[in-house]
Design a protein around this motif. Structure first.
Motif, mmCIF file in Angstrom:
data_model
loop_
_atom_site.group_PDB
_atom_site.id
_atom_site.type_symbol
_atom_site.label_atom_id
_atom_site.label_comp_id
_atom_site.label_asym_id
_atom_site.label_seq_id
_atom_site.Cartn_x
_atom_site.Cartn_y
_atom_site.Cartn_z
ATOM 1 N N MET A 1 0.825 -1.208 0.000
ATOM 2 C CA MET A 1 0.000 0.000 0.000
ATOM 3 C C MET A 1 0.863 1.264 0.000
ATOM 4 O O MET A 1 0.505 2.287 -0.560
ATOM 5 C CB MET A 1 -0.908 -0.001 1.231
ATOM 6 N N LEU A 2 2.043 1.221 0.660
ATOM 7 C CA LEU A 2 2.890 2.398 0.797
ATOM 8 C C LEU A 2 4.234 2.200 0.095
ATOM 9 O O LEU A 2 5.264 2.685 0.560
ATOM 10 C CB LEU A 2 3.112 2.705 2.283
ATOM 11 N N ASN A 296 -0.458 15.012 7.250
ATOM 12 C CA ASN A 296 -0.341 14.417 8.586
ATOM 13 C C ASN A 296 -0.688 12.932 8.626
ATOM 14 O O ASN A 296 -0.877 12.373 9.700
ATOM 15 C CB ASN A 296 -1.225 15.180 9.587
ATOM 16 N N ASP A 297 -0.755 12.297 7.461
ATOM 17 C CA ASP A 297 -1.116 10.888 7.390
ATOM 18 C C ASP A 297 -0.224 10.213 6.349
ATOM 19 O O ASP A 297 -0.009 10.772 5.265
ATOM 20 C CB ASP A 297 -2.599 10.755 6.987
ATOM 21 N N ALA A 321 3.922 15.096 16.823
ATOM 22 C CA ALA A 321 2.835 14.351 17.455
ATOM 23 C C ALA A 321 3.183 12.884 17.613
ATOM 24 O O ALA A 321 2.826 12.253 18.624
ATOM 25 C CB ALA A 321 1.547 14.505 16.640
ATOM 26 N N ASP A 322 3.897 12.318 16.636
ATOM 27 C CA ASP A 322 4.266 10.903 16.712
ATOM 28 C C ASP A 322 5.585 10.665 15.987
ATOM 29 O O ASP A 322 5.622 10.503 14.768
ATOM 30 C CB ASP A 322 3.182 10.016 16.099
ATOM 31 N N PRO A 323 6.691 10.646 16.729
ATOM 32 C CA PRO A 323 7.989 10.411 16.082
ATOM 33 C C PRO A 323 8.112 9.013 15.484
ATOM 34 O O PRO A 323 8.996 8.762 14.673
ATOM 35 C CB PRO A 323 8.988 10.603 17.233
ATOM 36 N N ASP A 324 7.214 8.083 15.864
ATOM 37 C CA ASP A 324 7.249 6.716 15.343
ATOM 38 C C ASP A 324 6.326 6.508 14.145
ATOM 39 O O ASP A 324 6.078 5.370 13.747
ATOM 40 C CB ASP A 324 6.851 5.723 16.448
ATOM 41 N N LEU A 325 5.848 7.586 13.531
ATOM 42 C CA LEU A 325 4.887 7.466 12.435
ATOM 43 C C LEU A 325 5.370 6.548 11.306
ATOM 44 O O LEU A 325 4.629 5.642 10.906
ATOM 45 C CB LEU A 325 4.533 8.861 11.903
ATOM 46 N N PRO A 326 6.584 6.703 10.770
ATOM 47 C CA PRO A 326 6.984 5.803 9.678
ATOM 48 C C PRO A 326 7.039 4.342 10.111
ATOM 49 O O PRO A 326 6.622 3.456 9.354
ATOM 50 C CB PRO A 326 8.378 6.322 9.293
ATOM 51 N N GLY A 332 1.851 -1.321 9.259
ATOM 52 C CA GLY A 332 0.416 -1.331 8.992
ATOM 53 C C GLY A 332 -0.434 -0.947 10.185
ATOM 54 O O GLY A 332 -1.656 -1.105 10.166
ATOM 55 N N ASP A 333 0.196 -0.389 11.227
ATOM 56 C CA ASP A 333 -0.532 -0.015 12.448
ATOM 57 C C ASP A 333 -1.032 1.438 12.346
ATOM 58 O O ASP A 333 -0.641 2.310 13.128
ATOM 59 C CB ASP A 333 0.376 -0.175 13.671
ATOM 60 N N PHE A 334 -1.890 1.684 11.388
ATOM 61 C CA PHE A 334 -2.331 3.063 11.135
ATOM 62 C C PHE A 334 -3.118 3.658 12.309
ATOM 63 O O PHE A 334 -3.010 4.848 12.586
ATOM 64 C CB PHE A 334 -3.168 3.118 9.851
#
Length: 639
Positions: A1-2, A296-297, A321-326, A332-334
């Motif tokens: 997906m990404l 932001n997504d 807001a979330d340094p662990d975003l990548p 897949g933990d959106f």
């Protein structure tokens, strides 16, 4: 997906593992002498751990007189290299590239920061700082060119993977590039080619001192969004020159201090609002282009890359807001991602107060080196009274540490006043954080008791070890002559849908709650009038947020009456005092009261001396959500 956003890309002599970029953002975590602190290093290290492919640091000043903020880093002296070498070492333990942004604030600073007069290409004050700058002599310009090159060499010695020359956002280089601020008639002013001489000489000096293989990013505003400023066509022409000069990556943003919303867009601005600027630049260059702006997504980032608008995507406040975003996106933990809501309370509000940056949704920001989420030495039974943002955060942290947590909420849903704040236009993203909190409660097996007010009877029966009072606040009621004649409702009941208003509505109180409620009603077809005792409304909103709120109120023909006090209802007409004169505003179908809040603390006295009590959020004193969430976070860690 990404697959697009997680594909590697060559940036100059380096390769980024993915297309996620942390852009430069002022956080004020360094010492005043520009040296690095553990706070500053840990903040960047957290992002590297989180999987960001490229991290661009905030402004490294090339001279102490070029600082725009007191707590930013510097590379104007060799003594600063050692501390910043520790930063690059820590980041390079992971797979991230780290780029030092080098800059000079020019006129976008003031004497309180640099203890001197600001400098600029022309003696025209910054519209925000309002200090007339010294007009740089030609030789002074050439001296500054050398300072940029020297700083780039120090960045290389400190272990950075490259530098980003800051030619955007109205800082000194941008001031030279724009007719908005450059009125010179020497070799550095006038034509586009002359206005580009300063940045092109800087690039040449950087390459001469740091080497041709040292990666150079260049940041610039695609459109300055001010009268007489550069537009995207100017930017495209300049981009061709920059690529020809040897720039490896272009980072396309927007705005100056005179258009601050362009630099840091609030929630009222749509997602990806300036991706077309990057797309236009890509048409005229062959080097990678970065885009930015309310992205932001990770799915938005993927869409931008897949559509061909940009090669990399900068997600600044999303990384706060979330340094662990990548890392979460890759797994897949959106729904584990904490999504930036564009509130600007901590990332901008604190900086404007000359304080270190914070994030409403991430109380660990800037405290990464201090906070450890260790299991509690003694497991306790913890009761939390109140399911607003403070109570939810306290329950999450306490449960993560192994305590048995019971959360009591007297209403039938969680979120408290933060949920109500999501109802007005452009505030809907707040619900994403409440949904995230609810997931964490479930994951950590917090016992949730809805429609249940924590009482002394429950406490006596269950005997908790600790009670966290997060009971919040409630609206202050109005008591004026003739009020029984009017249909009075409070703003909270309007926002939560418990009451309907008539077509013509007066909102008494023009603070944050009153103004937002008025906007909500006006956007739903109501004829609204705001009545405020002070000389202005929404003064507690960040400037960029307030700008769009006022524009919306004006667009919906909301009438605003300031310096006015409600005196009485007389024969169903609303009477106000303005300039010591009584004035009738006529009849209204509904009167919405938003005159303030008071703490709810009815349980506190009965608990005194019987159990450990921790009071947080509006139960202490009505304030903003930032204080509520931070106090909840800290309370959960303290037990």
């Amino acid at each position: 997906m990404l697959k697009n956003v997680f594909s590697p890309i060559k940036v100059g002599s380096k390769e980024a593992i993915n297309r996620f970029v942390v852009p430069a953002m002022v956080v004020n975590y360094c010492n005043e002498d520009g040296t690095a602190t553990e706070k500053y290093i840990s903040y960047h290290e957290a992002k590297a751990k989180g999987g960001w492919g490229t991290i661009i640091t905030e402004d490294y000043a090339v001279t102490p007189k070029g600082k725009g903020f007191t707590g930013i880093p510097g590379l104007w002296d060799d003594s600063q290299i050692e501390g910043h070498s520790k930063l690059t070492e820590r980041v390079h333990q992971y797979d991230s590239l780290i780029i030092a942004q080098i800059y000079h604030a020019g006129r976008q600073t003031n004497h309180l920061v640099i203890n001197d007069q600001p400098v600029a290409p022309s003696p025209i004050p910054c519209p925000v700082n309002q200090e007339t700058p010294h007009e740089l002599e030609t030789e002074e310009v050439k001296e500054l060119v050398a300072k940029f090159g020297d700083s780039a060499l120090r960045a290389k010695k400190a272990g950075f993977d490259g530098v980003e020359i800051h030619g955007g956002h109205g800082y000194l280089i941008a001031q030279f590039m724009s007719l908005y601020s450059n009125k010179r008639t020497d070799e550095y002013g006038g034509s586009l080619h002359n206005r580009m001489r300063f940045p092109l000489e800087i690039i040449e000096d950087v390459k001469k001192k740091a080497g041709d293989d040292f990666t150079i990013f260049f940041r610039m505003s695609g459109d300055e969004l001010v009268p007489g400023g550069r537009n995207i066509e100017d930017t495209k022409a300049m981009s061709i020159l920059l690529e020809d000069a040897g720039v490896d990556v272009l980072n396309i943003s927007a705005g100056t201090y005179g258009s601050m919303h362009g630099i840091i867009p609030p929630a009222a601005i749509e997602h990806g609002w300036i991706t077309d600027f990057a797309a236009e630049v890509k048409k005229v260059v062959d080097i990678p282009v970065i885009t930015v702006g309310r992205i932001n997504d990770p799915l938005l980032a993927e869409s931008v890359i897949k559509s061909g608008k940009a090669d990399l995507v900068a997600m600044g406040r999303a990384s706060l807001a979330d340094p662990d975003l990548p890392k979460k996106a890759l797994a897949g933990d959106f729904d584990e991602i904490v999504q930036c809501i564009g509130c600007l309370q901590g990332c901008v509000g604190k900086i404007l107060e000359a304080k270190p940056a914070q994030c409403v949704l991430n109380p660990a920001l800037g405290r990464e080196a201090e906070i450890e989420l260790n299991p509690a030495a003694e497991k306790k039974k913890v009761f939390v009274a109140g399911g607003g943002p403070a109570g939810l955060e306290a329950a999450i942290k306490a449960s993560e540490r192994g305590h048995e947590v019971h959360l009591y909420e007297k209403e039938d849903k969680l979120g408290g006043q933060f949920y109500l704040a999501s109802v007005p236009p452009e505030k809907g993203e707040i619900t994403s954080f409440i949904a995230w909190q609810k997931k964490q409660l479930k994951k950590n097996k917090v016992n949730i008791h809805l429609n249940t007010k924590l009482s002394q009877k429950i406490i006596d029966s269950e005997e908790p070890d600790t009670v966290i009072l997060a009971t919040g606040s409630k609206p202050i009621e109005m008591n004026i002559e003739g009020m029984e004649q009017a249909q009075l409702v409070n703003a909270h009941n309007v926002l939560d849908g418990n009451v309907s208003t008539g077509a013509k509505v007066a909102v008494i109180g023009g603070g944050l709650i009153g103004s937002e409620t008025a906007n909500h009603l006006a956007n739903h077809g109501k004829d609204v009038t705001i009545i405020e005792m002070l000389s202005d409304i929404a003064v507690d909103e960040p400037a960029s947020v307030r700008k769009f709120l006022l524009e919306e109120l004006a667009d919906k023909d909301v009438k605003i009456l300031t310096d006015s006090k409600v005196k009485e209802f007389k024969e169903e007409e609303l009477i106000v005092l303005k300039d010591d004169q009584e004035k009738s505003l006529g009849k209204f179908d509904t009167i919405v009261v938003a005159i303030g809040l008071k703490s709810v603390i009815d349980l506190e006295d009965s608990l005194e001396g019987k159990t450990e009590i921790i009071k947080i959020g509006d139960a202490v004193k009505p304030r903003k959500v930032l204080e509520a969430i931070y106090e909840g976070f800290d309370a959960g860690l303290a037990i």
